[in-house]
Design a protein around this motif. Structure first.
Motif, PDB file in Angstrom:
ATOM      1  N   ILE A  55      29.417 -20.042  93.417  1.00  9.29           N
ATOM      2  CA  ILE A  55      29.695 -21.401  92.936  1.00  9.29           C
ATOM      3  C   ILE A  55      28.628 -21.827  91.936  1.00  9.29           C
ATOM      4  O   ILE A  55      28.917 -22.480  90.931  1.00  9.29           O
ATOM      5  CB  ILE A  55      29.742 -22.387  94.128  1.00  9.29           C
ATOM      6  CG1 ILE A  55      30.803 -21.948  95.133  1.00  9.29           C
ATOM      7  CG2 ILE A  55      30.026 -23.811  93.663  1.00  9.29           C
ATOM      8  CD1 ILE A  55      30.783 -22.715  96.438  1.00  9.29           C
ATOM      9  N   LEU A  56      27.390 -21.443  92.211  1.00  6.81           N
ATOM     10  CA  LEU A  56      26.274 -21.757  91.310  1.00  6.81           C
ATOM     11  C   LEU A  56      26.508 -21.168  89.919  1.00  6.81           C
ATOM     12  O   LEU A  56      26.398 -21.877  88.909  1.00  6.81           O
ATOM     13  CB  LEU A  56      24.972 -21.222  91.894  1.00  6.81           C
ATOM     14  CG  LEU A  56      23.748 -21.282  90.989  1.00  6.81           C
ATOM     15  CD1 LEU A  56      23.301 -22.724  90.803  1.00  6.81           C
ATOM     16  CD2 LEU A  56      22.609 -20.444  91.549  1.00  6.81           C
ATOM     17  N   VAL A  57      26.823 -19.878  89.859  1.00  5.43           N
ATOM     18  CA  VAL A  57      27.063 -19.214  88.573  1.00  5.43           C
ATOM     19  C   VAL A  57      28.229 -19.876  87.838  1.00  5.43           C
ATOM     20  O   VAL A  57      28.161 -20.129  86.630  1.00  5.43           O
ATOM     21  CB  VAL A  57      27.346 -17.710  88.777  1.00  5.43           C
ATOM     22  CG1 VAL A  57      27.762 -17.053  87.469  1.00  5.43           C
ATOM     23  CG2 VAL A  57      26.110 -17.013  89.338  1.00  5.43           C
ATOM     24  N   PHE A  58      29.291 -20.180  88.568  1.00  4.03           N
ATOM     25  CA  PHE A  58      30.486 -20.780  87.967  1.00  4.03           C
ATOM     26  C   PHE A  58      30.162 -22.102  87.270  1.00  4.03           C
ATOM     27  O   PHE A  58      30.482 -22.296  86.089  1.00  4.03           O
ATOM     28  CB  PHE A  58      31.538 -20.998  89.060  1.00  4.03           C
ATOM     29  CG  PHE A  58      32.846 -21.554  88.560  1.00  4.03           C
ATOM     30  CD1 PHE A  58      33.718 -20.766  87.817  1.00  4.03           C
ATOM     31  CD2 PHE A  58      33.204 -22.856  88.832  1.00  4.03           C
ATOM     32  CE1 PHE A  58      34.925 -21.280  87.361  1.00  4.03           C
ATOM     33  CE2 PHE A  58      34.405 -23.378  88.377  1.00  4.03           C
ATOM     34  CZ  PHE A  58      35.263 -22.588  87.635  1.00  4.03           C
ATOM     35  N   PHE A  59      29.498 -23.015  87.971  1.00  6.80           N
ATOM     36  CA  PHE A  59      29.218 -24.335  87.399  1.00  6.80           C
ATOM     37  C   PHE A  59      28.104 -24.287  86.355  1.00  6.80           C
ATOM     38  O   PHE A  59      28.154 -25.024  85.360  1.00  6.80           O
ATOM     39  CB  PHE A  59      28.874 -25.331  88.502  1.00  6.80           C
ATOM     40  CG  PHE A  59      30.071 -25.892  89.206  1.00  6.80           C
ATOM     41  CD1 PHE A  59      30.945 -26.739  88.548  1.00  6.80           C
ATOM     42  CD2 PHE A  59      30.353 -25.543  90.518  1.00  6.80           C
ATOM     43  CE1 PHE A  59      32.072 -27.247  89.184  1.00  6.80           C
ATOM     44  CE2 PHE A  59      31.472 -26.047  91.166  1.00  6.80           C
ATOM     45  CZ  PHE A  59      32.337 -26.901  90.505  1.00  6.80           C
ATOM     46  N   LEU A  60      27.100 -23.434  86.560  1.00  5.89           N
ATOM     47  CA  LEU A  60      26.008 -23.330  85.591  1.00  5.89           C
ATOM     48  C   LEU A  60      26.523 -22.923  84.213  1.00  5.89           C
ATOM     49  O   LEU A  60      26.207 -23.549  83.199  1.00  5.89           O
ATOM     50  CB  LEU A  60      24.977 -22.304  86.068  1.00  5.89           C
ATOM     51  CG  LEU A  60      23.824 -22.785  86.944  1.00  5.89           C
ATOM     52  CD1 LEU A  60      22.957 -21.610  87.348  1.00  5.89           C
ATOM     53  CD2 LEU A  60      22.987 -23.826  86.225  1.00  5.89           C
TER      54      LEU A  60
END
Length: 407
Positions: A55-60
């Protein structure tokens, strides 16, 4: 208790992790049966990192791409070239070191139930299919190649969205980064559980029995981190590279060593890039990208374990084939995140280059699983610290051309 907590909070995270590491080792040696319940701490820690990292990679990435202004200069081309160079030379160093210090294996270990790819075509096909994977499925399965591709597309599509929408995406990005920091702050407990489980299950002897192999693997990774990467950096910035190299290893590599997750280490790397004064529009994309494709440590693992199998079977290798292995390990390493099992499952692919049967190659994978507690830690530390190092190198190179002072 209050004073104890205050003292604990004043200790740096790395020192806290070392304390957890020592406690885990002591308990595994002295009270393996009584202290076994603490293994749940390691399981919870790893599960939490695995859950939040996609989720972190997706939103970043989506936030960074959506807020990028047209015509704004970035150094992505130079960074990608550096990622490719670093990965190739890491594989090459591992091949040369394996020739100079040949290691043989006792292939008693096995890795039942794993299904390695059948060839380089299959790896590349899997990579392409993962790029267009269903975005929900990609998040669920932690398919970082798919996550990266969809986040880039959605970010590009949202460039013309209202500022309020972009702000909301940015807020989600900041929130997930904060959650990852919370999880990493629990690393001392998680590491204690992980180390306890590893030693209580396999014993210290399991690591010591593969001492020569571990020394070769770790030695190659340290040589890449402390010799090869500094040379690459110097050629770009024409300045003593070691202050930057050592800062990246200290502030990024140590955390990555213990968390064993490049994706989970992204907030640490982003924070380091900010402290170095780098352009956010560049590093907000290059750091998540590096966590997916910059795999120097994986290239070392693939090359060393493959040539260890070659030496075990007394197969003669010429220079041309060794160079092909360097290229193959670099390509395979870059696609490792798109293959279930990561770098270890790509070893049979490299072994096939020398005609090694799959059933023997799988036993080599089994050896990799046994030494994985150290192999994976050093591999992740090299991979993740290199993400910041090469991002900074590309930008500092531009600063040098502009006559700006490089810190």
């Amino acid at each position: 208790m209050s004073n104890l907590l205050k003292t604990w909070k004043r200790i740096s995270l790395v020192q806290q992790i070392i304390i957890g590491l020592i406690i885990g080792i002591v308990l595994a040696i002295t009270l393996p049966d009584v202290a076994r319940p603490i293994t749940i701490l390691g399981t919870l820690f790893v599960s939490a990192l695995k859950a939040i990292a996609p989720i972190l990679v997706f939103f970043l990435v989506m936030s960074a791409i959506s807020q990028h202004k047209h015509g704004q200069h970035t150094n992505m081309k130079s960074i990608i070239i550096l990622y490719l160079l670093g990965t190739f030379f890491a594989g090459f160093v591992a091949v040369v070191a394996s020739f100079i210090f040949p290691v043989s294996l006792t292939l008693s270990a096995s890795a039942e139930g794993v299904s390695p790819p059948g060839g380089i075509t299959e790896v590349l096909a899997s990579l392409l299919l993962n790029i267009v994977d269903n975005p929900i499925k990609a998040l669920f399965n932690a398919n970082y190649i798919g996550i990266l591709s969809w986040s880039i597309l959605l970010g590009a599509a949202l460039k013309s969205a209202p500022e309020s929408t972009k702000k909301m995406i940015s807020d989600f990005s900041d929130a997930t980064s904060t959650i990852v920091r919370w999880v990493i702050s629990l690393a001392p407990l998680g590491i204690m559980g992980l180390v306890f489980e590893s030693i209580a299950t396999n014993g210290l002897e399991s690591l010591l029995s593969y001492g020569k192999l571990l020394i070769l693997l770790i030695g190659c990774m340290l040589f890449v981190a402390l010799a090869v990467n500094p040379i690459i950096v110097y050629l770009y910035i024409r300045k003593n590279p070691y202050p930057l190299v050592l800062k990246c290893l200290k502030d990024s590599g140590i955390t990555a060593f213990f968390t064993r997750s490049s994706a989970a280490n992204i907030p640490v790397n982003m924070s380091l890039c900010e402290r170095l004064g780098l352009d956010k529009d560049t590093y907000s994309v290059s750091i998540p990208l590096g966590a997916t494709v910059n795999m120097a440590g994986a290239a070392v693992t693939i090359s060393v374990l493959t040539l260890a199998a070659v030496n075990t079977l007394e197969i003669q290798v010429d220079i041309a084939t060794a160079l092909i292995l360097s290229v193959l390990s670099a390509i395979s390493a870059a696609g490792a995140s798109g293959v279930a099992g990561g770098s270890l499952l790509l070893i049979p692919l490299a072994c096939s280059l020398f005609g090694i049967p799959n059933e023997i190659a799988i036993k080599v994978v089994g050896v990799g699983f046994i030494i994985g507690v150290l192999q994976d830690s050093f591999e992740t530390a090299l991979n993740s610290s290199s993400d910041v190092l090469f991002t900074a190198t590309a930008e500092f190179s531009e600063w040098r051309k502009e006559g700006r002072k490089i810190p």
